[in-house]
Write a protein that holds these residues in place. Sequence first.
Motif, PDB file in Angstrom:
ATOM      1  N   GLY A  96     -10.244   0.464  -2.534  1.00 53.43           N
ATOM      2  CA  GLY A  96     -11.185  -0.096  -3.499  1.00 53.43           C
ATOM      3  C   GLY A  96     -10.572  -1.158  -4.407  1.00 53.43           C
ATOM      4  O   GLY A  96     -11.280  -1.816  -5.177  1.00 53.43           O
ATOM      5  N   LEU A  97      -9.262  -1.334  -4.316  1.00 54.89           N
ATOM      6  CA  LEU A  97      -8.578  -2.254  -5.228  1.00 54.89           C
ATOM      7  C   LEU A  97      -9.060  -3.716  -5.103  1.00 54.89           C
ATOM      8  O   LEU A  97      -9.358  -4.349  -6.131  1.00 54.89           O
ATOM      9  N   LYS A 155       0.825  -1.207   0.000  1.00 51.62           N
ATOM     10  CA  LYS A 155       0.000   0.000   0.000  1.00 51.62           C
ATOM     11  C   LYS A 155       0.867   1.269   0.000  1.00 51.62           C
ATOM     12  O   LYS A 155       0.567   2.244  -0.703  1.00 51.62           O
ATOM     13  N   LYS A 163       0.844   4.387  -2.672  1.00 53.61           N
ATOM     14  CA  LYS A 163       0.681   5.809  -2.306  1.00 53.61           C
ATOM     15  C   LYS A 163       1.794   6.644  -2.936  1.00 53.61           C
ATOM     16  O   LYS A 163       1.559   7.738  -3.458  1.00 53.61           O
ATOM     17  N   TRP A 206      -1.421   6.888  -5.742  1.00 52.58           N
ATOM     18  CA  TRP A 206      -2.765   6.353  -5.503  1.00 52.58           C
ATOM     19  C   TRP A 206      -3.366   7.001  -4.253  1.00 52.58           C
ATOM     20  O   TRP A 206      -2.675   7.197  -3.248  1.00 52.58           O
ATOM     21  N   SER A 207      -4.639   7.291  -4.313  1.00 49.07           N
ATOM     22  CA  SER A 207      -5.312   7.832  -3.123  1.00 49.07           C
ATOM     23  C   SER A 207      -5.705   6.672  -2.206  1.00 49.07           C
ATOM     24  O   SER A 207      -5.750   5.515  -2.641  1.00 49.07           O
ATOM     25  N   ASP A 261      -8.658   4.859  -3.611  1.00 49.85           N
ATOM     26  CA  ASP A 261      -8.295   3.960  -4.731  1.00 49.85           C
ATOM     27  C   ASP A 261      -7.730   2.647  -4.196  1.00 49.85           C
ATOM     28  O   ASP A 261      -8.046   1.559  -4.689  1.00 49.85           O
ATOM     29  N   ILE A 262      -6.867   2.791  -3.180  1.00 50.43           N
ATOM     30  CA  ILE A 262      -6.208   1.591  -2.633  1.00 50.43           C
ATOM     31  C   ILE A 262      -7.232   0.696  -1.942  1.00 50.43           C
ATOM     32  O   ILE A 262      -7.253  -0.519  -2.153  1.00 50.43           O
ATOM     33  N   ARG A 302     -12.188  -4.083  -6.970  1.00 48.12           N
ATOM     34  CA  ARG A 302     -11.992  -4.047  -8.434  1.00 48.12           C
ATOM     35  C   ARG A 302     -11.503  -5.404  -8.929  1.00 48.12           C
ATOM     36  O   ARG A 302     -11.903  -5.875  -9.997  1.00 48.12           O
TER      37      ARG A 302
END
Lengths: 301, 466
Positions: B188-189, B173, B177, B181-182, B185-186, B192
């Motif tokens: 939510g990975l 992580k 960053k 990456w916000s 975003d992280i 996804r």
Amino acid sequence: MNLARLKKKSYPYLFLAPFAILTLMFFVIPALATLWMAATNLDRKMKADFIGFGNFQRIFADINILPIIKVTLIYVFFSLVLTVAFSLLLAICTQYLVKNKKLGALYRVIWLIPSTMPGLVYVVFWKYIFNPTPGGFANKIVMYFGLEQPISWFNDAGLLIIIIAGVISGASGGMILFSASINSIPEDVYKAARVDGAKDRSIIRDIILPALKWPIMYVTVTSTIGLFASYNFILLATRGGPVVDTTTLALYGYQQAFNRLEYGYGAAISVIVVIISLLLTLLLFRLFDFNKLIRPPRIED
Amino acid sequence: MKMRTKLSMLFVVLLGLTLVLGACSANNNTGEQTASTAEVQQNSGAKEVIKISVGEDDYGARMLNYAAAFKALNEELVAEGKNVEVVEDILPAVGDDELVLQAQAGQWRDISMNSSLDIGWELDAGLIQPIDWLKESEVFKTLPQNLWDIMEYQGHVYGAIQDMDASPLYINKTALKTLGWSDADIEGLPDRVLKGDFTMDDMLNIATEAVDKKVTKYGLVSDGLDNISVQDINNQIMGFEPYDQEQSKVIFDKKGITDTYNFWEKGIESGAITKDFAALEDVGFGYFVNGDVMFFIGGTGSYNNMKEAYGKSDKEFEDWFYANNTFSLIPAGSKGGKPGSLANPRLYYVSSKVDEKKMPYVQRIIELAMAPNLQMDHTLASGKLPVTRSGQEDPRFSESRFLNDVAYMLDYTKVRPPHLAYPSYLQQQIKGLEALMVKGATAEEAYALFEGNYKQGVDQDQVIFR
């Protein structure tokens, strides 16, 4: 023939019997069993059907065989030449050139250490030295001198490392034998040569080396057979990889028999190993003029 | 008497003695090695003694669980008023080759453990027998269906699953960053990945970016070249498992295999994957802890490895792990595809020599060794997951944040086919990969090597070539 005479005649056989039984049990029977297995499709099911030369036909069609034979020949040739040469060098240096006998003996003892180490420990030692991570000894050195990425030594130079490790470990046996032979040359011979003005180089070439012909042949032949049959170090160090870059015929036979559980095919490969070893041994006998070496002495008792 | 005669007499006596002792010793061994009914015997107190041999396996709490099962069974037998004692006979751990040779020599393990991958060849070698009674077993009632699939082969149950794993993609992580990456975003990975929106190619691109920008030393690392993680990647790239369960055949798919080699080739060319990928087997998780790795693929057990590498308390590690890392399933090979996870579960196998009289006791030992609390003991010792829902209901399971979070992966987790022709498929596929990684072979050359080696060593009737 009376009983006493019979008893007397039977003594040698009686004494030889246990060893003959052991030889039969642990050498002759396994050898015959290997030959039998090589002619069968024995696998994990442990049911053997006779397939004649089927396994041998399969060997010749095996896409790995040519690269493996190439690896085997490179491994045996360089290991053999370097082992014999290194043994000779060590023996001549410590037994003839170094005049301090104790120092020479001490040096020989030090060289014996690798061969006295258990195989597994010896492999661990080499794997530590050539560990592919930055923590490996060799990588620490090269990275200290500026290399950014560690080197995968066994991937890049696996066969070379295996040959070097084998030479260092194997040289001591030949060294001891050669040293003993050099030691048996009477001091008078050296003195006479020196009186005639011979230098060290010609003493080594014309006195020591001819006297070592028999031991050199012995070491060469036994090393050749041993090298063709050996696979332990390679198995533990690289498992024959990458791909088949360090796979020798003997290791390939082992892998087929004990990893793939195809005992028949593995046995057939080991028969090929034995045949090649035998042919090379005969060639070496011819090269060393074996018949002349074993000719009866002309000196009468 | 002459000295020579004395010596020869002494020799003959010694030889005779050796033979007699040897014969006695051989008799003893034979007695120990005889399997099944011969081991059911009456002891002096008229109590029937049943010896059950188990193969040694020190991983996690396996042996402790065996011991607990024998103890529990004997207590149950006493409570039932049966005059029977069940005795555990531990036979040394051996490899597959020795298992075959020892069976040939008459030494069978009544219960042994091996990978789920081994059903096919063990059955072919006549080492194991079906244990369809498992379908009625109360202990296995809460076993998820995908785990039942693991134990079945050609219409029968051949193994009882002992533990289970999943193969998370551990994600750095902190490195994400640094790459911009916000937090959202992280976080939510993993979702996804679950939806098939984040693919293997996306992963490789990020790994490449991390290495290029020197954010991490390594892009993608796994727990070994010949480990399940690599198979997991290959299956995801292909989009299917190379096995047709209905026809019971391995699938050798040229396009799929070439695609996988192309993936690895691209990874190596881009620098996301290093040629010493295989050499990082035992150190990769340590590098991940150091922050040197962008993505690490391992098992759930890798969490324990990382904890050891971190070297602090469980709580401190957990806090650090969640602050700096996250994890997901293995991404799909293409957009909209399914994420995956692969495991190498251990199964209890029952020897083909166990007869009807002994089988009930063998069954009870396996069931007792799979008691929920014992499953959890093994989980704590190994990092592997409990297999039954009841095992996951142990209070200690819910105390572990990681185990709770990773448990959902079991529903997505597959295993390697237990087919006879599959182990060779794996070995030869890795050879191709080695050629590609170490020797600079192209994807086509790696495929050709794989195909050549596989075809020459396998019964082609067992494989669908397409």
